[in-house]
Design a protein around this motif. Structure first.
Motif, PDB file in Angstrom:
ATOM      1  N   UNK A  78       0.724  -1.249   0.129  1.00 42.27           N
ATOM      2  CA  UNK A  78       0.280  -0.008   0.090  1.00 42.27           C
ATOM      3  C   UNK A  78       0.859   1.406  -0.207  1.00 42.27           C
ATOM      4  N   UNK A  79       2.451   1.008   0.048  1.00 45.30           N
ATOM      5  CA  UNK A  79       3.035   2.382   0.265  1.00 45.30           C
ATOM      6  C   UNK A  79       3.312   2.978  -1.051  1.00 45.30           C
ATOM      7  N   UNK A  80       2.977   2.482  -2.332  1.00 43.36           N
ATOM      8  CA  UNK A  80       3.629   3.117  -3.373  1.00 43.36           C
ATOM      9  C   UNK A  80       2.992   4.379  -4.040  1.00 43.36           C
ATOM     10  N   UNK A  81       4.002   5.197  -4.282  1.00 40.94           N
ATOM     11  CA  UNK A  81       3.012   6.481  -4.893  1.00 40.94           C
ATOM     12  C   UNK A  81       3.316   6.488  -6.315  1.00 40.94           C
ATOM     13  N   UNK A  82       2.114   6.073  -7.064  1.00 38.86           N
ATOM     14  CA  UNK A  82       2.054   5.766  -8.380  1.00 38.86           C
ATOM     15  C   UNK A  82       2.714   6.625  -9.477  1.00 38.86           C
ATOM     16  N   UNK A  83       2.653   8.037  -8.907  1.00 37.49           N
ATOM     17  CA  UNK A  83       3.278   8.931  -9.935  1.00 37.49           C
ATOM     18  C   UNK A  83       4.707   9.021  -9.785  1.00 37.49           C
ATOM     19  N   UNK A  84       5.274   8.687  -8.503  1.00 38.18           N
ATOM     20  CA  UNK A  84       6.492   8.505  -8.490  1.00 38.18           C
ATOM     21  C   UNK A  84       7.328   7.107  -9.318  1.00 38.18           C
ATOM     22  N   UNK A  85       6.459   5.982  -9.179  1.00 38.44           N
ATOM     23  CA  UNK A  85       7.201   5.135 -10.058  1.00 38.44           C
ATOM     24  C   UNK A  85       6.840   5.381 -11.292  1.00 38.44           C
ATOM     25  N   UNK A  86       5.897   6.333 -11.778  1.00 34.30           N
ATOM     26  CA  UNK A  86       5.892   6.584 -13.477  1.00 34.30           C
ATOM     27  C   UNK A  86       6.813   7.539 -13.600  1.00 34.30           C
ATOM     28  N   UNK A 101      -1.704  -0.671  -3.788  1.00 37.66           N
ATOM     29  CA  UNK A 101      -2.880  -1.440  -3.592  1.00 37.66           C
ATOM     30  C   UNK A 101      -2.833  -2.892  -4.312  1.00 37.66           C
ATOM     31  N   UNK A 102      -1.533  -3.157  -4.879  1.00 40.31           N
ATOM     32  CA  UNK A 102      -1.329  -4.480  -5.181  1.00 40.31           C
ATOM     33  C   UNK A 102      -1.661  -5.631  -4.126  1.00 40.31           C
ATOM     34  N   UNK A 103      -2.336  -6.660  -4.754  1.00 38.41           N
ATOM     35  CA  UNK A 103      -2.364  -7.778  -3.706  1.00 38.41           C
ATOM     36  C   UNK A 103      -1.185  -8.465  -3.382  1.00 38.41           C
ATOM     37  N   UNK A 104      -1.392  -9.550  -2.535  1.00 40.82           N
ATOM     38  CA  UNK A 104       0.003 -10.244  -1.918  1.00 40.82           C
ATOM     39  C   UNK A 104       0.704 -10.954  -3.109  1.00 40.82           C
ATOM     40  N   UNK A 105      -0.128 -11.585  -3.898  1.00 37.99           N
ATOM     41  CA  UNK A 105       0.596 -12.273  -5.079  1.00 37.99           C
ATOM     42  C   UNK A 105       1.469 -11.587  -6.029  1.00 37.99           C
ATOM     43  N   UNK A 106       0.656 -10.144  -6.272  1.00 41.08           N
ATOM     44  CA  UNK A 106       1.484  -9.308  -7.259  1.00 41.08           C
ATOM     45  C   UNK A 106       2.637  -8.559  -6.437  1.00 41.08           C
ATOM     46  N   UNK A 107       2.546  -8.555  -5.117  1.00 38.02           N
ATOM     47  CA  UNK A 107       3.694  -7.856  -4.289  1.00 38.02           C
ATOM     48  C   UNK A 107       4.945  -8.737  -4.389  1.00 38.02           C
ATOM     49  N   UNK A 108       4.647 -10.259  -4.331  1.00 39.51           N
ATOM     50  CA  UNK A 108       5.801 -11.182  -4.406  1.00 39.51           C
ATOM     51  C   UNK A 108       6.096 -11.322  -5.956  1.00 39.51           C
ATOM     52  N   UNK A 109       5.211 -11.352  -6.930  1.00 35.59           N
ATOM     53  CA  UNK A 109       5.682 -11.222  -8.501  1.00 35.59           C
ATOM     54  C   UNK A 109       6.714 -10.126  -8.525  1.00 35.59           C
TER      55      UNK A 109
END
Ligand code: ADE
Length: 418
Positions: A78-86, A101-109
């Motif tokens: 939940x901590x990602x700032x999507x504009x910063x990633x972009x 907001x990624x789920x746990x599976x995506x987090x580990x992916x």
């Protein structure tokens, strides 16, 4: 360039926000300028698992400027700032694998996507990258020469790995530097946690009963700042020394069983599991607000709260209302995840300046010294810690005294007494 982010079109706000953070990070900036000239990190492939914030962006830019190839994933769903990633992907060509907001599976992916890049050094915040490397991705361990760890919870996990003889490369505990935990954990968590609670709820802190679970550095900062805003602060602890410190700092100290009956706000910062449980939910006041600012979302027993709830709804962003069988309402903020990063922007740049100056200088240090280091957890060299304090003071325009020759002699001798 491989990456996975929410939306590249968010980059413009990200670029501006990264610049805004940069202005409050003078120590990291001085390191960045030197790194760009000397390129001390050339040849390193860095797998970084950190909160993707404007401050982390400035760190990543500094390390890339120093010659490292940087691959970044989030250290919390939940901590990602999507504009910063972009902005990092499009403007700075730093691959990021993180979506708020990624789920746990995506987090580990995403952690696995970073491991696929075959990092030679790791930078972790909570030790999820390191533990994945040591369990499911052992085949990628042999090329890792060293790593760093940002946070208390991660250091505890790594020390347990080292004690069990499982840890496969040296890791420096950046968290344990004085210029990190005295400031980031205390003033950073203190301010940003209240910021998160306030942004999520817009409730008045003044006059409220604010329960802080845990009186480590984070708890001390939070209790101090909540008191500063006019709350009646209660501290709960399991450690007698910390509890005593809280008492002498002027806080009410009691068990959670007692605090549960009177609190308006509850924030956990213990690093442990099941701190607020069914027996506590049962006796809470109608309208109690619960949040967590410890690294993992295990401090509030939300599974049990779920079972005890008749209904549940999101009443505003980051606020979930649980209605219990007797009609009582309990509010959980940010899914029990780090509230300062979920609902606010994490610690202010000025404290992250020191934390990330430590990360940058320690990465340079391990790249030079890894051959003589064992598979263990190491403290930050004291010269690095002192240098960062000196640079921070200088950036604030603060000068301090130096010892006179007489004082130096006095301090190094034993003959002179009464
Ligand atoms: N941890 C807490 N606050 C943070 C921030 N602003 N950036 C990165 N990591 C953090």
């Amino acid at each position: 360039m491989k990456h996975d982010i929410k939306d590249a079109r968010l980059k413009d706000t990200g670029i501006l926000r990264i610049e805004w953070a940069h202005m409050a990070m003078p120590v990291l900036d001085s390191i960045r300028k030197r790194f760009e000239k000397e390129r001390p990190l050339s040849g390193l492939v860095l797998g970084a698992c950190l909160h993707v914030t404007t401050e982390t962006a400035n760190l990543a830019i500094t390390l890339a400027g120093g010659g490292a190839k940087v691959f970044l994933c989030a250290s919390n769903p939940l901590s990602t700032q999507d504009d910063v990633a972009a902005a990092l992907v499009t403007e700075y060509e730093i691959p990021v694998f993180a979506v708020k907001g990624e789920d746990n599976n995506t987090y580990y992916d995403h952690i696995n996507a970073v491991i696929d890049e075959k990092p030679t050094v790791t930078m972790d915040d909570g030790a999820d990258l390191v533990s994945t490397l040591h369990t499911k991705r052992k085949d990628n361990l042999s090329h890792v020469i060293a790593g760093t760890e940002e946070t208390t919870t991660g250091v505890i996990r790594l020390k347990s790995m080292a004690a069990q003889g499982v840890l496969q490369y040296p890791i420096v505990a950046v968290n344990d530097a004085s210029t990190k935990h005295f400031f980031d954990n205390r003033y950073g968590t203190g301010q940003s946690t209240l910021d998160g609670v306030i942004r999520a709820t817009n409730r008045l802190i003044a006059g409220s009963v604010f329960v802080v679970a845990g009186y480590g550095w984070c708890g001390k900062g939070l209790a101090m700042r909540a008191r500063g805003m006019g709350a009646n602060v209660i501290v709960t602890e399991v450690d007698p020394l910390m509890a005593l410190e809280a008492v002498m700092d002027g806080f009410s100290v009691m068990t959670m069983e007692k605090a549960a009956k009177v609190g308006d706000f509850f924030v956990t910062v213990t690093g442990d599991i099941g701190v607020i449980r069914p027996e506590h939910f049962k006796v809470m006041k109608n309208g109690a607000v619960l949040a967590n600012s410890g690294h993992f979302n295990v401090e509030l027993d939300l599974e049990s709260l779920e079972e005890m709830s008749k209904t549940k709804r999101t009443i505003r962003e980051f606020v979930v209302e649980h209605v219990l069988a007797d009609g009582k309402r309990i509010y959980v903020l940010g899914e029990g995840r780090l509230i300062n990063l979920a609902a606010a922007e994490g610690h202010p740049s000025a404290v992250m300046d020191m934390s990330f100056a430590n990360q940058a200088l320690v990465l340079e240090y391990v790249s030079k010294n890894y051959k003589t280091m064992k598979k263990d957890v190491y403290p930050v060299p004291v010269e690095i810690d002192k240098e960062i304090a000196r640079l921070k003071l200088a950036s604030m325009g603060v000068t301090i005294d130096t010892l006179t020759p007489e004082q130096e002699k006095y301090l190094s001798g034993w003959e002179m007494g009464t």
